[in-house]
Design an enzyme around this catalytic site. Structure first.
Site, PDB file in Angstrom:
ATOM      1  N   SER A 124       0.819  -1.216   0.000  1.00 23.17           N
ATOM      2  CA  SER A 124       0.000   0.000   0.000  1.00 23.17           C
ATOM      3  C   SER A 124       0.851   1.264   0.000  1.00 23.17           C
ATOM      4  O   SER A 124       1.912   1.330   0.645  1.00 23.17           O
ATOM      5  CB  SER A 124      -0.867  -0.006   1.270  1.00 23.17           C
ATOM      6  OG  SER A 124      -1.424   1.264   1.480  1.00 23.17           O
ATOM      7  N   GLU A 126       0.222   3.657   1.660  1.00 23.68           N
ATOM      8  CA  GLU A 126       0.281   4.091   3.070  1.00 23.68           C
ATOM      9  C   GLU A 126       1.654   3.802   3.667  1.00 23.68           C
ATOM     10  O   GLU A 126       2.046   4.424   4.654  1.00 23.68           O
ATOM     11  CB  GLU A 126      -0.783   3.348   3.885  1.00 23.68           C
ATOM     12  CG  GLU A 126      -2.184   3.878   3.736  1.00 23.68           C
ATOM     13  CD  GLU A 126      -2.418   5.176   4.514  1.00 23.68           C
ATOM     14  OE1 GLU A 126      -1.862   5.329   5.613  1.00 23.68           O
ATOM     15  OE2 GLU A 126      -3.142   6.031   3.996  1.00 23.68           O
ATOM     16  N   TYR A 148      -1.839  -0.082  10.289  1.00 20.74           N
ATOM     17  CA  TYR A 148      -2.126  -0.700   8.986  1.00 20.74           C
ATOM     18  C   TYR A 148      -0.892  -0.611   8.092  1.00 20.74           C
ATOM     19  O   TYR A 148      -0.455  -1.599   7.503  1.00 20.74           O
ATOM     20  CB  TYR A 148      -3.313   0.029   8.334  1.00 20.74           C
ATOM     21  CG  TYR A 148      -3.545  -0.322   6.890  1.00 20.74           C
ATOM     22  CD1 TYR A 148      -4.318  -1.428   6.541  1.00 20.74           C
ATOM     23  CD2 TYR A 148      -3.007   0.450   5.858  1.00 20.74           C
ATOM     24  CE1 TYR A 148      -4.533  -1.760   5.204  1.00 20.74           C
ATOM     25  CE2 TYR A 148      -3.217   0.128   4.533  1.00 20.74           C
ATOM     26  CZ  TYR A 148      -3.982  -0.972   4.206  1.00 20.74           C
ATOM     27  OH  TYR A 148      -4.185  -1.293   2.898  1.00 20.74           O
TER      28      TYR A 148
HETATM   29  P1  GDP Z   1      -7.561   6.002   2.759  1.00 16.73           P
HETATM   30  O1  GDP Z   1      -6.642   6.835   1.923  1.00 16.73           O
HETATM   31  O2  GDP Z   1      -7.301   4.539   2.603  1.00 16.73           O
HETATM   32  O3  GDP Z   1      -7.597   6.406   4.177  1.00 16.73           O
HETATM   33  O4  GDP Z   1      -9.015   6.201   2.093  1.00 16.73           O
HETATM   34  P2  GDP Z   1     -10.296   7.046   2.494  1.00 16.73           P
HETATM   35  O5  GDP Z   1     -11.190   6.984   1.314  1.00 16.73           O
HETATM   36  O6  GDP Z   1     -10.877   6.584   3.786  1.00 16.73           O
HETATM   37  O7  GDP Z   1      -9.769   8.533   2.730  1.00 16.73           O
HETATM   38  C1  GDP Z   1      -9.214   9.285   1.696  1.00 16.73           C
HETATM   39  C2  GDP Z   1      -8.946  10.707   2.163  1.00 16.73           C
HETATM   40  O8  GDP Z   1     -10.183  11.404   2.297  1.00 16.73           O
HETATM   41  C3  GDP Z   1      -8.255  10.826   3.502  1.00 16.73           C
HETATM   42  O9  GDP Z   1      -7.271  11.839   3.367  1.00 16.73           O
HETATM   43  C4  GDP Z   1      -9.356  11.321   4.454  1.00 16.73           C
HETATM   44  O10 GDP Z   1      -8.868  12.097   5.524  1.00 16.73           O
HETATM   45  C5  GDP Z   1     -10.150  12.172   3.503  1.00 16.73           C
HETATM   46  N1  GDP Z   1     -11.527  12.423   3.948  1.00 16.73           N
HETATM   47  C6  GDP Z   1     -12.114  13.649   4.088  1.00 16.73           C
HETATM   48  N2  GDP Z   1     -13.376  13.514   4.531  1.00 16.73           N
HETATM   49  C7  GDP Z   1     -13.587  12.176   4.681  1.00 16.73           C
HETATM   50  C8  GDP Z   1     -14.717  11.422   5.123  1.00 16.73           C
HETATM   51  O11 GDP Z   1     -15.758  11.969   5.463  1.00 16.73           O
HETATM   52  N3  GDP Z   1     -14.567  10.059   5.146  1.00 16.73           N
HETATM   53  C9  GDP Z   1     -13.396   9.440   4.745  1.00 16.73           C
HETATM   54  N4  GDP Z   1     -13.311   8.093   4.762  1.00 16.73           N
HETATM   55  N5  GDP Z   1     -12.315  10.135   4.348  1.00 16.73           N
HETATM   56  C10 GDP Z   1     -12.423  11.488   4.302  1.00 16.73           C
END
Ligand code: GDP
Length: 331
Positions: A124, A126, A148
């Site tokens: 990932s 990440e 993670y």
């Molecule tokens: P990740 O990159 O695996 O953590 O995938 P996510 O889809 O959960 O998040 C992507 C990005 O969107 C991250 O930078 C979050 O902080 C941002 N983000 C902003 N608002 C939201 C929200 O309401 N839900 C989620 N899941 N992410 C959000």
């Protein structure tokens, strides 16, 4: 000669797209599901008839060894993982066991059985974590910032070590965020597509978001499984960064999704601090030049088209009552 592929995490988003690709190519596909999540196989939809499903816990080394011995697969794709990053803080050790433990058990089984099975590990972006330059490539240092990412990095190194020490054909794809209409609604792209479609149909009237300035390199899962497959068809096992090379902000995502439905997002979207993460960096963007050069791979789907497809699919599903509308969620 029919080739056999074994996929862990078959009921996830990538499991679906990869199975579909491999079946089209004439593979025999064996899918492992966690015994307690057997019911998830309905997510395979029309593919279900063509896949041989086995309930095997990836924490069970004996069961894993047995299933690998039984099928002696040509290729193993290790996709299983609890993938929602914030959840990994609730159970760091469990995350480590599932992610690192499972990869290590699979590698041990291949080595112990003396097989020539080629193995893919879903690493990932990440793992890059706190980056100090962008874009990232295969030589960028890793600085994981959550359990993670640390677990994924440990699994990643296990692949490298088994490749170097035992000559296994083991590769990792360092995958950036990849989405599709099958993404779970706790991920931001699907959260937004579902909310926009719900609002359009008058089933909801608001969307609470985290940081709108957060940025990601979002690609399409259907494109990424093509890269994953190509990685196991090369002459030498290597690791590859897989991403689009394009950064978009969450606000850009919201504008695009609402824009597809002629909705003014500013009327519906508010910020709720419970969705804001304190521990992230926003410069995670891929340099996929190596994948282009060695695998002839590049993403086919644009960001705008991807989001449109997600929004329109959710609109259809809501209209036909296949799914429930968006409701305010916990992060
Ligand atoms: P990740 O990159 O695996 O953590 O995938 P996510 O889809 O959960 O998040 C992507 C990005 O969107 C991250 O930078 C979050 O902080 C941002 N983000 C902003 N608002 C939201 C929200 O309401 N839900 C989620 N899941 N992410 C959000």
């Amino acid at each position: 000669m029919i080739r056999t592929a074994l996929i862990t995490g078959i009921t996830g988003q990538d499991g679906y797209y990869l199975s579909r690709l491999l079946l089209e190519k004439g593979y025999r596909v064996i899918g492992l599901v966690a015994p307690q999540r057997r019911n998830n196989i309905v997510k395979l939809g029309n593919l279900i008839e063509q896949i041989e499903i086995y309930p095997v816990a990836l924490t069970d080394a004996v069961a894993l060894l047995e299933v690998v011995e039984q099928f002696r697969p040509d290729e193993i794709y290790n996709l299983a993982a609890p993938s929602f990053v914030p959840d990994s803080w609730n159970d760091p050790l469990g995350t480590l066991d599932l992610i690192t433990g499972s990869a290590t058990r699979l590698l041990a089984a291949i080595h112990q059985l003396g097989l020539t099975t080629r193995v893919f590990e879903a690493s990932s972006s990440e793992m890059f974590g706190q980056v100090d330059h962008a874009p990232q490539d295969e030589n960028t240092p890793f600085r994981p910032m959550n359990p993670y990412a640390a677990a994924k990095l440990h699994a990643h190194w296990m692949m490298v070590h088994h490749r170097q020490r035992y000559g296994l054909f083991a590769c990792s794809g360092i995958l950036y965020n990849h989405e599709s209409p099958l993404r779970l609604p706790n991920f931001v792209t699907r959260k937004v597509s579902l909310a926009a479609a719900s609002i359009k149909l008058g089933l909801s009237d608001r969307l609470e978001m985290g940081n709108l300035q957060a940025k990601r390199d979002w690609g399409y899962a259907g494109d990424y499984v093509e890269a994953i497959w190509r990685m196991l068809q090369t002459n030498t096992p290597e690791d590859y960064v897989i991403g689009t090379g394009q950064l978009h902000s969450v606000q850009n995502l919201v504008e695009t999704a609402f824009g597809c439905l002629d909705l003014d997002w500013t009327r519906y979207v508010s910020i709720d601090s419970k969705f804001i993460r304190s521990d992230e960096h926003f410069q995670l963007v891929a340099n996929p030049a190596k994948a282009k050069r060695d695998l002839g791979w590049q993403p086919q789907m644009t960001f705008a088209k991807l989001i449109e497809e997600m929004v329109l699919t959710d609109l259809d599903r809501l209209r036909s009552g296949l799914i429930a509308p968006a409701v305010p969620q916990q992060p």
